[in-house]
Design a protein around this motif. Structure first.
Motif, PDB file in Angstrom:
ATOM      1  N   ASP A   1      -5.191   6.229   0.310  1.00 32.87           N
ATOM      2  CA  ASP A   1      -4.408   4.864   0.253  1.00 32.87           C
ATOM      3  C   ASP A   1      -4.783   3.952  -0.984  1.00 32.87           C
TER       4      ASP A   1
ATOM      5  N   ASP B   1       0.817  -1.161   0.125  1.00 31.75           N
ATOM      6  CA  ASP B   1       0.161   0.009   0.044  1.00 31.75           C
ATOM      7  C   ASP B   1       0.838   1.269   0.004  1.00 31.75           C
TER       8      ASP B   1
ATOM      9  N   THR C   1       0.511   4.955   1.134  1.00 26.63           N
ATOM     10  CA  THR C   1      -0.429   6.065   1.836  1.00 26.63           C
ATOM     11  C   THR C   1       0.231   7.278   1.825  1.00 26.63           C
TER      12      THR C   1
ATOM     13  N   LYS D   1      -3.721   0.338  -3.118  1.00 25.29           N
ATOM     14  CA  LYS D   1      -2.596  -0.825  -3.443  1.00 25.29           C
ATOM     15  C   LYS D   1      -1.871  -0.782  -4.735  1.00 25.29           C
TER      16      LYS D   1
END
Length: 438
Positions: free
Chosen positions: A175, A162, A164, A177
């Motif tokens: 956030d 991830d 962020t 992926k």
């Protein structure tokens, strides 16, 4: 050209990180030490190595001034060092006591971020050495961090893959992926990219991971318009997990290091591979560009740090693609204009043109007055050269858009030939004169 100019082999174990200031190079290792070298001759400073950590040192970074060095370790601490004498200024303990994997200074030196194996991220006041804010990611260890050049946000990367994004008040903005199997490193380009349509400034962000890829993202954030992140592209030059990435000081090059033992240098604008360096004998774990000179450092599990020097022309390797129709000059981006300037031997003007957001349309509309009054190019000779090159572009655009066959165009002036002659035969006295009724 790029050449290996020095190899440092002082560490007793894997090299985990390397970082430059304007005059120094810092390296850290599983051997629990940080070493400091002078860039003028790569001799180790008298107060090096720096010793305090009781376990492996994972990351090190300089403050923008270069006077302070931060290091973080499995021992759960982030230490601030005075680079002039090697004295410890502060020892900041992660609140959770978890191993600290990454640390980064903000561009104005006011803050320091430390990220830990339990997913906690701490924003420290770098003047008082006190904890300012603390947060955490939902999954995984924090292993990567980078501040945007303007300092109004920073990005962390986790072992769960991830990305962020946090603002300067430690509020989570987004956030994403980003990489299957986990992120390993991320870095911002120091140079912004302008969106000509909306007038926004975007920053390039590179991230790399265990999925063997490096990804390019575009990030924009203002307190009025909010946050935006766009995926741009994927670079797949490596055949194994990519462990490190870094932009050059002017954003023109992007480097990555991998488990495949290679280092790849990309042209940021074209995303083409410029160089592949294969001198390391084990995983390449870290890479860093110097802040103002053409030096690259790469570190490895082979316990060495290689120092590479680039030819001054290396940052202008990019060229307008041969198959790019020149009639589309009006559609050129600011980066395309920068590439064109480099190809014309005008790389010294790249920063001026970028600062004034000159894209293809604006390029074709430049005049002698705008070069002098708006772009502040003082040299008469330089202004004249730019105008000649722009006029050549205008002629090509006019000809290509007219559909006139290239054989009807003078190869020297690039103007339509009204009364051409065609010479044939081995000797000048054997000449055929043919007139085209144009």
């Amino acid at each position: 050209m790029v050449k290996l100019i020095h190899t440092l082999a002082d560490h007793d174990d894997d090299v985990n990180c390397c970082a430059f200031s304007a005059s120094l190079l810092a390296t850290c290792s599983l051997d629990k030490t940080i070493r400091l070298y002078c860039l003028s001759d790569f001799t180790e400073l008298p107060h090096s190595p720096l010793k305090f950590h009781t376990y492996a040192v994972h990351c090190c970074c300089f403050s923008p001034s270069g006077h302070i060095l931060a290091s973080c370790s499995t021992d759960g601490t982030t230490v601030l060092w005075d680079t002039q004498n090697g004295q410890i200024l502060a020892v900041m303990e992660q609140p959770s006591g978890s191993p600290v994997r990454v640390c980064r200074f903000s561009p104005d030196s006011s803050c320091l971020v430390s990220g830990a194996a339990d997913g906690t991220v701490v924003l420290w006041n770098a003047q008082t050495y006190k904890l300012y804010r603390c947060g955490s990611v939902k999954d995984g260890s924090l292993v990567a961090c980078a501040f945007s050049p303007n300092g109004n946000l920073f990005v962390t990367g986790s072992s769960c893959g991830d990305l962020t994004v946090w603002d300067d008040k430690m509020r989570c903005l987004h956030d994403e992926k980003a990489h299957d199997l986990g992120i390993t490193c991320c870095d911002f380009s120091p140079q912004p990219v302008s969106d000509g349509e909306q007038g926004l400034q975007f920053f390039r962000l590179a991230s790399c991971g265990q999925d063997c890829h490096m990804k390019i993202w575009m990030i924009s954030f203002t307190h009025i318009l909010g946050f935006e992140l766009k995926y741009k592209s994927t670079l797949s030059g490596h055949c194994a997990p990519v462990l490190a990435c870094a932009f050059s000081h002017n954003g023109q090059m992007l480097v990555s290091g991998s488990v495949d033992k290679s280092v790849i240098v990309y042209d940021t604008n074209t995303e083409n591979i410029l160089y592949t360096l294969t001198q390391h004998t084990r995983y390449v774990t870290t890479c860093a560009f110097a802040p103002s000179i053409l030096l690259l450092a790469t570190g490895s599990m082979d316990k060495t740090v290689n120092i590479w020097q680039f030819d001054p022309g290396a940052l202008c390797q990019a060229r307008i693609p041969e198959d790019q129709p020149e009639q589309f000059v009006e559609d050129w981006s600011e980066d395309d204009v920068s590439d064109w300037l480099c190809a014309q031997g005008l790389k010294d003007l790249v920063d001026i043109f970028k600062m004034n957001n000159i894209d293809g349309r604006e390029l074709l509309n430049l005049t002698k007055e705008s070069l002098a009054d708006d772009l502040k190019i003082e040299s008469l000779g330089l202004r004249s050269k730019v105008l000649r090159k722009i006029e050549e572009l205008r002629k090509k655009v006019k000809i290509l858009s007219s559909g006139i066959p290239d054989e009807f165009i003078c190869p020297i002036t690039r103007e339509l030939m009204k009364d051409p002659v065609i010479a044939s035969g081995p000797y000048p006295r054997h000449m055929e004169v043919s007139r085209l009724g144009v």
